[in-house]
Design an enzyme around this catalytic site. Structure first.
Site: not given
Ligand code: ZN
Length: 189
Positions: A98, A140-141, A144
């Protein structure tokens, strides 16, 4: 285009849920252009807006092309505004990194294939399936944008260890910076 500063953990914006994009305007286009450039420059596979301190539900990501997992000239950069995952299949365990945790890699279990619905920079809705690295990246994004980092996907023990080693690396970098500044001051005298 301008390179934006990537914020590192524990920046408060990384723990906040981002806001839906409502205005698909020139300001959004500028943000996305800057994010593309910043992601490529940092050699990242994905970059969420809150990683450049903008609390909007958008991210950019690299979708590998013919080179499969390799990022090369066949790769495509995709921009996703207000993304949602509407379907998931299979499982994949992938060693993730990351840009907000430079130096840390941890294996996280994700869905191997996802169907996503999102808008582009003009507000037009798209539906598209992503597999393998691109599927990992999108999850993953999207995390976020919900204020969740990949370390939050680890067991509490693994998370503590990873956070501790990241803090040690950050402290070491700060120490090096101070030493560099001192050396610069000495040589300027
Ligand atoms: Zn990340």
């Amino acid at each position: 285009m301008t390179l934006r500063t990537i914020v590192e953990f524990p920046h408060p914006l990384l723990k906040q849920r981002c806001e839906e994009v409502v205005d698909f305007d020139a300001e959004l286009a500028t943000l996305l252009n800057d994010m593309r450039e910043t992601m490529v420059e940092a050699e990242g596979l994905g970059l969420a807006a809150n990683q450049v301190a903008v609390g909007l539900r958008v991210f950019t990501m690299v979708v590998p092309g013919d080179g499969e997992d390799e990022v090369d000239e066949t790769s495509e950069i995709v921009e996703l505004c207000n993304p949602r995952i509407v379907g998931r299949r299979g499982e994949i365990r992938f060693e993730e990194g990351c840009l907000s945790f430079p130096g840390i890699n941890e294996a996280v279990l994700r869905s191997a294939e996802v169907d996503a619905v999102f808008q582009d920079r003009d507000g037009i809705e798209h539906r598209r399936s992503f597999t393998d690295v691109a599927a990992v990246c999108i999850q993953h994004e999207l995390d976020h944008l919900d204020g969740v980092t990949f370390l939050d996907r680890l067991s509490p023990l693994k998370r503590r260890l990873a956070q501790r080693s990241f803090k040690r690396m950050q402290d070491a970098r700060r120490f090096d910076d101070i030493e560099d500044q001192r050396a610069a001051v000495r040589s300027a005298r």
